[in-house]
Design an enzyme around this catalytic site. Sequence first.
Site, PDB file in Angstrom:
ATOM      1  N   LYS A  42      38.195  24.148  53.914  1.00 30.70           N
ATOM      2  CA  LYS A  42      37.825  24.565  52.853  1.00 30.70           C
ATOM      3  C   LYS A  42      36.082  24.046  52.386  1.00 30.70           C
ATOM      4  O   LYS A  42      35.744  23.986  51.294  1.00 30.70           O
ATOM      5  CB  LYS A  42      38.409  24.472  51.511  1.00 30.70           C
ATOM      6  CG  LYS A  42      39.937  25.009  51.497  1.00 30.70           C
ATOM      7  CD  LYS A  42      40.043  26.115  52.778  1.00 30.70           C
ATOM      8  CE  LYS A  42      39.501  27.478  52.049  1.00 30.70           C
ATOM      9  NZ  LYS A  42      39.816  28.367  53.449  1.00 30.70           N
ATOM     10  N   THR A  45      33.486  26.056  56.787  1.00 38.26           N
ATOM     11  CA  THR A  45      33.862  26.149  58.234  1.00 38.26           C
ATOM     12  C   THR A  45      33.389  27.341  58.858  1.00 38.26           C
ATOM     13  O   THR A  45      32.743  27.506  59.640  1.00 38.26           O
ATOM     14  CB  THR A  45      35.021  25.911  58.604  1.00 38.26           C
ATOM     15  OG1 THR A  45      35.887  24.843  57.743  1.00 38.26           O
ATOM     16  CG2 THR A  45      35.448  25.471  60.197  1.00 38.26           C
ATOM     17  N   THR A  46      33.923  28.363  58.025  1.00 39.18           N
ATOM     18  CA  THR A  46      33.430  29.861  58.530  1.00 39.18           C
ATOM     19  C   THR A  46      32.013  29.999  58.528  1.00 39.18           C
ATOM     20  O   THR A  46      31.602  30.645  59.392  1.00 39.18           O
ATOM     21  CB  THR A  46      34.336  30.795  57.487  1.00 39.18           C
ATOM     22  OG1 THR A  46      35.646  30.507  57.420  1.00 39.18           O
ATOM     23  CG2 THR A  46      34.143  32.145  58.140  1.00 39.18           C
ATOM     24  N   HIS A 106      39.181  20.056  62.490  1.00 36.88           N
ATOM     25  CA  HIS A 106      39.118  19.496  61.174  1.00 36.88           C
ATOM     26  C   HIS A 106      39.334  17.587  61.174  1.00 36.88           C
ATOM     27  O   HIS A 106      39.853  17.329  60.512  1.00 36.88           O
ATOM     28  CB  HIS A 106      40.350  20.072  60.325  1.00 36.88           C
ATOM     29  CG  HIS A 106      39.847  21.539  59.857  1.00 36.88           C
ATOM     30  ND1 HIS A 106      38.755  21.897  59.223  1.00 36.88           N
ATOM     31  CD2 HIS A 106      40.716  22.517  59.677  1.00 36.88           C
ATOM     32  CE1 HIS A 106      38.940  23.174  59.054  1.00 36.88           C
ATOM     33  NE2 HIS A 106      40.006  23.444  59.060  1.00 36.88           N
ATOM     34  N   ARG A 265      35.892  33.734  49.398  1.00 39.82           N
ATOM     35  CA  ARG A 265      36.622  33.641  48.020  1.00 39.82           C
ATOM     36  C   ARG A 265      35.380  33.864  47.031  1.00 39.82           C
ATOM     37  O   ARG A 265      34.829  35.201  46.597  1.00 39.82           O
ATOM     38  CB  ARG A 265      37.483  32.547  47.251  1.00 39.82           C
ATOM     39  CG  ARG A 265      37.940  32.651  46.116  1.00 39.82           C
ATOM     40  CD  ARG A 265      38.709  31.512  45.883  1.00 39.82           C
ATOM     41  NE  ARG A 265      37.900  30.082  45.742  1.00 39.82           N
ATOM     42  CZ  ARG A 265      37.577  29.748  44.648  1.00 39.82           C
ATOM     43  NH1 ARG A 265      37.695  30.546  43.385  1.00 39.82           N
ATOM     44  NH2 ARG A 265      36.578  28.875  44.449  1.00 39.82           N
ATOM     45  N   LYS A 266      34.554  33.128  46.681  1.00 40.99           N
ATOM     46  CA  LYS A 266      33.432  33.107  45.690  1.00 40.99           C
ATOM     47  C   LYS A 266      32.120  32.534  46.376  1.00 40.99           C
ATOM     48  O   LYS A 266      30.970  33.039  46.197  1.00 40.99           O
ATOM     49  CB  LYS A 266      33.647  32.085  44.312  1.00 40.99           C
ATOM     50  CG  LYS A 266      34.554  32.895  43.581  1.00 40.99           C
ATOM     51  CD  LYS A 266      34.389  31.959  42.138  1.00 40.99           C
ATOM     52  CE  LYS A 266      34.683  32.679  40.935  1.00 40.99           C
ATOM     53  NZ  LYS A 266      34.453  31.817  39.834  1.00 40.99           N
ATOM     54  N   GLY A 267      32.329  31.643  47.360  1.00 44.62           N
ATOM     55  CA  GLY A 267      31.130  31.164  48.077  1.00 44.62           C
ATOM     56  C   GLY A 267      30.098  30.347  47.180  1.00 44.62           C
ATOM     57  O   GLY A 267      28.748  30.908  47.212  1.00 44.62           O
TER      58      GLY A 267
HETATM   59  P1  A3P Z   1      35.406  29.300  47.803  1.00 51.53           P
HETATM   60  O1  A3P Z   1      36.807  29.056  47.848  1.00 51.53           O
HETATM   61  O2  A3P Z   1      34.860  27.990  46.806  1.00 51.53           O
HETATM   62  O3  A3P Z   1      34.697  30.385  47.449  1.00 51.53           O
HETATM   63  P2  A3P Z   1      36.311  27.539  55.082  1.00 51.53           P
HETATM   64  O4  A3P Z   1      35.642  28.213  55.599  1.00 51.53           O
HETATM   65  O5  A3P Z   1      36.134  25.936  55.499  1.00 51.53           O
HETATM   66  O6  A3P Z   1      37.821  27.747  54.926  1.00 51.53           O
HETATM   67  O7  A3P Z   1      35.681  27.312  53.714  1.00 51.53           O
HETATM   68  C1  A3P Z   1      35.922  28.415  52.738  1.00 51.53           C
HETATM   69  C2  A3P Z   1      35.027  28.462  51.828  1.00 51.53           C
HETATM   70  O8  A3P Z   1      33.792  28.778  52.121  1.00 51.53           O
HETATM   71  C3  A3P Z   1      35.242  29.500  50.410  1.00 51.53           C
HETATM   72  O9  A3P Z   1      35.003  28.829  49.359  1.00 51.53           O
HETATM   73  C4  A3P Z   1      34.563  30.725  51.364  1.00 51.53           C
HETATM   74  O10 A3P Z   1      34.301  31.491  49.933  1.00 51.53           O
HETATM   75  C5  A3P Z   1      33.225  29.960  51.402  1.00 51.53           C
HETATM   76  N1  A3P Z   1      32.281  30.726  52.325  1.00 51.53           N
HETATM   77  C6  A3P Z   1      32.755  31.427  53.380  1.00 51.53           C
HETATM   78  N2  A3P Z   1      31.681  32.184  53.894  1.00 51.53           N
HETATM   79  C7  A3P Z   1      30.636  31.678  53.243  1.00 51.53           C
HETATM   80  C8  A3P Z   1      29.165  31.930  53.440  1.00 51.53           C
HETATM   81  N3  A3P Z   1      28.608  32.847  54.302  1.00 51.53           N
HETATM   82  N4  A3P Z   1      28.330  31.338  52.319  1.00 51.53           N
HETATM   83  C9  A3P Z   1      28.804  30.373  51.578  1.00 51.53           C
HETATM   84  N5  A3P Z   1      30.142  30.258  51.298  1.00 51.53           N
HETATM   85  C10 A3P Z   1      31.089  30.591  52.275  1.00 51.53           C
END
Ligand code: A3P
Length: 300
Positions: A42, A45-46, A106, A265-267
């Site tokens: 979280k 990563t994506t 991770h 989700r919100k980013g």
């Molecule tokens: P939130 O839940 O705060 O919105 P991971 O990829 O490590 O699982 O992390 C997911 C988090 O990164 C989520 O945060 C997600 O919304 C956010 N996220 C995913 N894509 C993103 C992007 N392109 N830019 C900014 N935040 C992003």
Amino acid sequence: TSDLLYLYNGFWYAPEDLEGILAAQQHFQAQDTDIILVTTPKSGTTWLKSLVFSITNRKQYTVSDQIHPLLTTNPHGIVPFIEQIYYDNTNPDVSHIPSPRLFATHVSYTMLPESIKTTKCRIIYLCRNPKDIFVSMRHFGAKIISPTNPACQLIPVEEAFNKFCRGVTWFGPFWEQALEYCELSLENPDKVLFLKYEDLKGDIISQLKKIAVHLGCPFSLKEETEGVIDGIARMCSFEHLSNLEVNKVTGVRSLWMVDNKDFFRKGEVGDWKNHLTDSMVEQIDQVVEQKLHCSGLTFK
Ligand code: A3P
């Protein structure tokens, strides 16, 4: 979630992750050209996967047809998690992946396969404010159907928060891992680049340039004036990625037992303000102060 976690060498793991990590230590053979993306769950990563994929593949694909790393039939995506490759303790052949191979993990530095440390492969570590990580993880946890928690049950938020502050969370404690990579990036900046989610949100262009330099493929002036960097930033933006069809539909469940859409989700930076109580904030601030104070690592 109410998932079972094991403590191993100071870090907490889901059983299947631990099995994958131990198998990876045995079987994973890094190459000099590999790029290893390390995050706590979280932390973005994506986003990091798509940014690095877009940087390293910018000659093959024009910016307008960049493919998102989750958009693939491979269950692990174009940027697979090392620990997940070895989940069932098999030893699949990953040598055919075109160079530079991109992998995510991770895992703490001490638990990485030895060849990642001994070869010239590069590491990028992405860190995020632990308050936002907790909130993001809590929402994500409600979506996961895991082997040890098939009903997707969440423990009460206070209990989850206390555990998080004690480091009892997937791949936790967060601070030990962040500190480890932070120190390594200072000792050996050619090997480890340390980034923060908040900085990516604040100035994505300068962070993209930094990543490209670290990976030995800096943007040329021509690329800069032709808008290649802006294009990558746009393609990988939350708006763009979360609106791709493959990331909107349910039932894809390509990575783990979640839908692609659950990674968006919100980013935003600072959503914790909408979720954490004053006493939670006080509690986590104390932990962060105690654990990270000496390192100078802070979060906006
Ligand atoms: P939130 O839940 O705060 O919105 P991971 O990829 O490590 O699982 O992390 C997911 C988090 O990164 C989520 O945060 C997600 O919304 C956010 N996220 C995913 N894509 C993103 C992007 N392109 N830019 C900014 N935040 C992003």
